[in-house]
Enzyme design. Structure first.
Site, PDB file in Angstrom:
ATOM      1  N   LEU A   8      -1.470  -7.118  -0.157  1.00  0.00           N
ATOM      2  CA  LEU A   8      -2.102  -5.890  -0.128  1.00  0.00           C
ATOM      3  C   LEU A   8      -1.328  -4.525  -0.401  1.00  0.00           C
ATOM      4  O   LEU A   8      -0.409  -4.961   0.130  1.00  0.00           O
ATOM      5  CB  LEU A   8      -2.343  -5.802   1.497  1.00  0.00           C
ATOM      6  CG  LEU A   8      -3.050  -7.259   2.171  1.00  0.00           C
ATOM      7  CD1 LEU A   8      -3.678  -6.583   3.581  1.00  0.00           C
ATOM      8  CD2 LEU A   8      -4.030  -7.644   1.343  1.00  0.00           C
ATOM      9  N   ALA A  10      -3.503  -1.543  -1.753  1.00  0.00           N
ATOM     10  CA  ALA A  10      -4.004  -0.879  -2.112  1.00  0.00           C
ATOM     11  C   ALA A  10      -4.549   0.704  -1.312  1.00  0.00           C
ATOM     12  O   ALA A  10      -4.589   1.283  -1.793  1.00  0.00           O
ATOM     13  CB  ALA A  10      -5.284  -1.523  -2.232  1.00  0.00           C
ATOM     14  N   ARG A  15       1.397   8.170   5.043  1.00  0.00           N
ATOM     15  CA  ARG A  15       2.422   8.820   5.715  1.00  0.00           C
ATOM     16  C   ARG A  15       3.390   8.599   4.963  1.00  0.00           C
ATOM     17  O   ARG A  15       4.610   9.052   5.617  1.00  0.00           O
ATOM     18  CB  ARG A  15       2.624   7.709   6.767  1.00  0.00           C
ATOM     19  CG  ARG A  15       1.697   7.961   8.169  1.00  0.00           C
ATOM     20  CD  ARG A  15       1.800   6.287   9.054  1.00  0.00           C
ATOM     21  NE  ARG A  15       0.862   5.575   8.576  1.00  0.00           N
ATOM     22  CZ  ARG A  15       1.092   4.070   8.946  1.00  0.00           C
ATOM     23  NH1 ARG A  15       1.339   3.870  10.461  1.00  0.00           N
ATOM     24  NH2 ARG A  15       0.157   2.739   8.359  1.00  0.00           N
ATOM     25  N   GLU A 157      -4.131  -3.130  17.412  1.00  0.00           N
ATOM     26  CA  GLU A 157      -3.538  -1.905  16.535  1.00  0.00           C
ATOM     27  C   GLU A 157      -3.217  -0.841  17.751  1.00  0.00           C
ATOM     28  O   GLU A 157      -4.301  -0.147  18.738  1.00  0.00           O
ATOM     29  CB  GLU A 157      -4.872  -1.075  15.389  1.00  0.00           C
ATOM     30  CG  GLU A 157      -4.946  -2.404  14.221  1.00  0.00           C
ATOM     31  CD  GLU A 157      -3.541  -2.922  13.914  1.00  0.00           C
ATOM     32  OE1 GLU A 157      -3.220  -1.984  12.892  1.00  0.00           O
ATOM     33  OE2 GLU A 157      -3.297  -3.594  14.300  1.00  0.00           O
ATOM     34  N   ASN A 172       2.858  -8.435  15.179  1.00  0.00           N
ATOM     35  CA  ASN A 172       2.080  -8.621  14.345  1.00  0.00           C
ATOM     36  C   ASN A 172       3.153  -8.004  12.776  1.00  0.00           C
ATOM     37  O   ASN A 172       3.119  -6.923  11.911  1.00  0.00           O
ATOM     38  CB  ASN A 172       0.844  -8.001  13.747  1.00  0.00           C
ATOM     39  CG  ASN A 172      -0.070  -8.576  12.197  1.00  0.00           C
ATOM     40  OD1 ASN A 172       0.563  -9.874  12.032  1.00  0.00           O
ATOM     41  ND2 ASN A 172      -1.152  -7.767  12.550  1.00  0.00           N
ATOM     42  N   ASN A 230       6.379   3.030   5.534  1.00  0.00           N
ATOM     43  CA  ASN A 230       4.823   3.522   6.071  1.00  0.00           C
ATOM     44  C   ASN A 230       5.572   5.141   6.030  1.00  0.00           C
ATOM     45  O   ASN A 230       4.645   5.787   5.600  1.00  0.00           O
ATOM     46  CB  ASN A 230       3.880   4.056   7.414  1.00  0.00           C
ATOM     47  CG  ASN A 230       3.862   2.284   8.104  1.00  0.00           C
ATOM     48  OD1 ASN A 230       3.613   1.439   6.650  1.00  0.00           O
ATOM     49  ND2 ASN A 230       4.340   2.000   9.167  1.00  0.00           N
ATOM     50  N   ARG A 302      23.567   1.398 -12.994  1.00  0.00           N
ATOM     51  CA  ARG A 302      22.501   1.684 -12.780  1.00  0.00           C
ATOM     52  C   ARG A 302      21.043   0.065 -13.714  1.00  0.00           C
ATOM     53  O   ARG A 302      20.623   0.287 -14.056  1.00  0.00           O
ATOM     54  CB  ARG A 302      22.082   2.926 -13.884  1.00  0.00           C
ATOM     55  CG  ARG A 302      22.030   3.808 -13.426  1.00  0.00           C
ATOM     56  CD  ARG A 302      21.979   5.541 -14.264  1.00  0.00           C
ATOM     57  NE  ARG A 302      20.511   5.010 -14.744  1.00  0.00           N
ATOM     58  CZ  ARG A 302      20.309   5.574 -16.540  1.00  0.00           C
ATOM     59  NH1 ARG A 302      21.511   6.264 -16.928  1.00  0.00           N
ATOM     60  NH2 ARG A 302      19.076   5.228 -16.635  1.00  0.00           N
ATOM     61  N   ALA A 394      41.202  11.411 -29.871  1.00  0.00           N
ATOM     62  CA  ALA A 394      41.188  12.061 -28.618  1.00  0.00           C
ATOM     63  C   ALA A 394      39.882  13.382 -29.122  1.00  0.00           C
ATOM     64  O   ALA A 394      40.029  13.715 -30.326  1.00  0.00           O
ATOM     65  CB  ALA A 394      41.788  12.314 -27.545  1.00  0.00           C
TER      66      ALA A 394
HETATM   67  C1  UD1 Z   1      -0.985  -3.565   9.482  1.00  0.00           C
HETATM   68  C2  UD1 Z   1      -1.673  -4.618  10.971  1.00  0.00           C
HETATM   69  C3  UD1 Z   1      -0.103  -4.055  12.279  1.00  0.00           C
HETATM   70  C4  UD1 Z   1       0.226  -4.430  11.145  1.00  0.00           C
HETATM   71  C5  UD1 Z   1       1.885  -4.248  10.581  1.00  0.00           C
HETATM   72  C6  UD1 Z   1       3.153  -4.294  10.005  1.00  0.00           C
HETATM   73  C7  UD1 Z   1      -3.878  -4.645  10.507  1.00  0.00           C
HETATM   74  C8  UD1 Z   1      -5.198  -3.769  10.535  1.00  0.00           C
HETATM   75  N1  UD1 Z   1      -2.739  -3.539  10.861  1.00  0.00           N
HETATM   76  O1  UD1 Z   1      -0.866  -2.345  10.416  1.00  0.00           O
HETATM   77  O2  UD1 Z   1      -0.914  -5.019  12.722  1.00  0.00           O
HETATM   78  O3  UD1 Z   1       1.180  -4.977  12.227  1.00  0.00           O
HETATM   79  O4  UD1 Z   1       0.642  -4.051   9.075  1.00  0.00           O
HETATM   80  O5  UD1 Z   1       3.681  -4.488   9.226  1.00  0.00           O
HETATM   81  O6  UD1 Z   1      -3.969  -5.046   9.044  1.00  0.00           O
HETATM   82  N2  UD1 Z   1      -4.450  -1.630   2.907  1.00  0.00           N
HETATM   83  C9  UD1 Z   1      -4.876  -2.432   1.226  1.00  0.00           C
HETATM   84  N3  UD1 Z   1      -6.080  -2.239   2.004  1.00  0.00           N
HETATM   85  C10 UD1 Z   1      -6.748  -0.937   2.555  1.00  0.00           C
HETATM   86  C11 UD1 Z   1      -5.607  -0.978   3.937  1.00  0.00           C
HETATM   87  C12 UD1 Z   1      -4.731  -1.061   3.861  1.00  0.00           C
HETATM   88  O7  UD1 Z   1      -4.404  -2.968   0.624  1.00  0.00           O
HETATM   89  O8  UD1 Z   1      -7.664  -0.910   2.771  1.00  0.00           O
HETATM   90  C13 UD1 Z   1      -3.180  -2.405   2.142  1.00  0.00           C
HETATM   91  C14 UD1 Z   1      -1.889  -1.716   2.095  1.00  0.00           C
HETATM   92  O9  UD1 Z   1      -1.547  -0.742   1.610  1.00  0.00           O
HETATM   93  C15 UD1 Z   1      -0.248  -1.824   2.875  1.00  0.00           C
HETATM   94  C16 UD1 Z   1      -0.772  -3.022   4.024  1.00  0.00           C
HETATM   95  O10 UD1 Z   1      -2.139  -3.261   3.427  1.00  0.00           O
HETATM   96  O11 UD1 Z   1       0.262  -2.684   2.253  1.00  0.00           O
HETATM   97  C17 UD1 Z   1      -0.511  -2.603   5.651  1.00  0.00           C
HETATM   98  O12 UD1 Z   1      -1.879  -1.176   5.722  1.00  0.00           O
HETATM   99  P1  UD1 Z   1      -0.851  -0.199   6.572  1.00  0.00           P
HETATM  100  O13 UD1 Z   1      -2.113   0.768   6.506  1.00  0.00           O
HETATM  101  O14 UD1 Z   1      -0.046  -0.229   6.242  1.00  0.00           O
HETATM  102  O15 UD1 Z   1      -1.113  -0.792   8.228  1.00  0.00           O
HETATM  103  P2  UD1 Z   1      -0.559  -1.142   8.990  1.00  0.00           P
HETATM  104  O16 UD1 Z   1      -0.491   0.575   9.641  1.00  0.00           O
HETATM  105  O17 UD1 Z   1       1.466  -0.543   8.777  1.00  0.00           O
HETATM  106 CA    CA Z   2       2.454  -0.117   6.635  1.00  0.00          CA
END
Ligand code: UD1
Ligand code: CA
Length: 426
Positions: A8, A10, A15, A157, A172, A230, A302, A394
């Site tokens: 994931l 997207a 933050r 959550e 989680n 985050n 690098r 040099a």
């Molecule tokens: C999420 C979990 C939480 C967990 C935590 C672990 C959910 C609802 N919550 O929270 O339970 O403890 O990860 O790190 O799943 N993303 C998408 N599409 C979307 C939304 C998010 O691809 O529509 C991706 C984000 O880019 C990210 C990941 O999903 O890489 C997690 O999303 P994020 O918003 O960071 O979730 P958390 O609040 O951290």
């Molecule tokens: Ca996250």
């Protein structure tokens, strides 16, 4: 069983407060967060799907250039983590193997942990497994809620949790393994009745329970590995954790790190035994350093750097995309970029390889063959070759190739005016 990975990537990453860079393309020691996740999953999965949305084009380009086996799938708009996974449904319609879901913002997870996680899933005949861990400060993570008998109930959550649920320290990790054939229909049934109005991936746990599926949690002992990024502050913490892990590994392998508190070395760097890394050295990207080398203090490698055995890269030396062969010294205040240095080469202090032409915007290579000696304060304007054994005086600016065993010097003749100061003062 076949494994497909879904990553994931997207989300907006609000933050992080970044205008120019999507969260998953932020870097730790020269490698993107997404790169870490893809590298750790690529040996396990037959195919990876990266869900892209926010700054989709940049993430797509990154994936295309670096991970041939990975596909990107667009999620637009981004309606939550559950919605994100549902984007792969059309690609996996007839698939009946395992799907491993990971977040692109969790770069510390190790390949061996993912392997154990999948083994746990299989050996427990689990149909849906979530990775969890215990955090003393669980704020911001989804909490694992269990039944009185200890079995899994659901994930809540932070924003939806009661005070009692907030006190739960099992969180989680955002990593799941599922038998796709059994779970895929969940993605058509997720609801948005939560504080964020999103389709939560976490709801597949309670869905699985309601379908009487075998749902389990794999509790990870080393909670550092699932640290999610985050914010910028999280990025700094994760970088420190990763660096400490890397330095411990190098020291275990026989490398001296004089000051682990001020030294940074990427995980994609190989270092030979008895090499000494002096303080304030920063080594990022992919590099290979040989045995018995001395690197630093205050050296910067690098990436794309190969340093052979018995080499010295001294203070305030920057090296990029270059090979430095054995017994060569680059002692002080130099820049070596896009260069190939032979054996027993000596680079005087303040030598610069001028590798970039700002007019044509191209980079060119500098080649210094075996036994070449470069005097201090020399500029080598690439493309340029100094053949075996040649010396450069040099202060020279070298714009042409130098043949072997020659001396090249561009210094203007020294003029001395005897008593000049004394005469002025009279
Ligand atoms: C999420 C979990 C939480 C967990 C935590 C672990 C959910 C609802 N919550 O929270 O339970 O403890 O990860 O790190 O799943 N993303 C998408 N599409 C979307 C939304 C998010 O691809 O529509 C991706 C984000 O880019 C990210 C990941 O999903 O890489 C997690 O999303 P994020 O918003 O960071 O979730 P958390 O609040 O951290
Ligand atoms: Ca996250």
């Amino acid at each position: 069983m076949d494994i497909k990975a879904v990553i994931l990537a997207a989300g907006k990453g609000t933050r992080m407060k970044s205008e120019t860079t999507p969260k998953v393309l932020h870097e730790i020691m020269g490698k993107t967060l997404l790169g870490y996740v893809l590298d750790n999953v690529k040996n396990l999965a037959s195919e990876e799907f990266v869900i892209v949305g926010h700054h989709a084009e940049e993430v797509e380009t990154f994936v295309k250039h670096n991970y041939k086996n990975a596909k990107t799938v667009l999620q637009s708009p981004q309606l939550g983590t559950g919605h994100a996974v549902s984007m792969v449904c059309p690609y996996l319609e007839n698939y009946d193997g395992l799907v491993l879901i990971l977040c692109g913002d969790t770069p510390l997870i190790k390949e061996e942990t993912l392997k154990k996680f999948v083994e746990f899933h299989t050996s427990h005949a689990s149909e849906l497994t979530v990775m969890s861990t215990i955090f003393e400060n669980p704020t911001n993570y989804g909490r694992i809620i269990r039944e009185e008998n200890g079995s899994l109930k659901c994930i809540v959550e932070e924003k939806d949790a009661t005070n009692e649920q907030k006190a739960v320290k099992e969180v989680n990790a955002g990593i799941y393994c599922l038998n796709w054939g059994k779970i895929k229909s969940a993605f058509g049934q997720l609801k948005t009745n939560n504080a964020q109005g999103e389709y939560y991936l976490t709801d597949i746990i309670s869905w699985g329970k309601s379908q009487n599926l075998n749902v389990n949690a794999f509790i990870l002992d080393n909670s550092d590995e699932i640290y999610g990024i985050n914010s910028r502050s999280n990025l700094a913490t994760a970088s420190k954790i990763m660096n400490k892990r890397n330095l411990e590994k190098y020291m275990d392998e026989g490398v001296t790190i004089v000051d682990p508190d001020s030294t940074w070395i990427s995980e994609d760097t190989e270092i030979g035994q008895d090499t000494i890394i002096y303080p304030a050295t920063y080594i990022e990207g992919k590099n290979k350093i040989g045995k018995n080398c001395k690197i630093g203090p205050c050296a910067h490698l690098r990436g794309g750097v190969e340093v052979c055995d018995n080499v010295k890269v001294g203070n305030f030396v920057e090296v990029k995309k270059s090979k430095i062969s054995s017994n060569t010294n680059v002692g002080h205040l130099s820049y070596i970029g896009d260069s190939d240095l032979g054996e027993r080469v000596n680079i005087g202090a303040g030598t610069i390889t001028a590798n970039y032409d700002p007019i044509s915007k191209t980079k060119s290579r500098t080649i210094l063959e075996d036994d070449v000696k470069i005097g201090s304060n020399t500029v080598l304007v690439a493309p340029v070759t100094v053949e075996k054994g040649a010396n450069v005086g040099a202060g020279s600016v070298i714009t042409k190739n130098i043949s072997q065993w020659a001396l090249a010097i561009t210094r203007s003749p020294l003029k001395i005016f005897e008593n000049w100061v004394k005469n002025k003062l009279q």
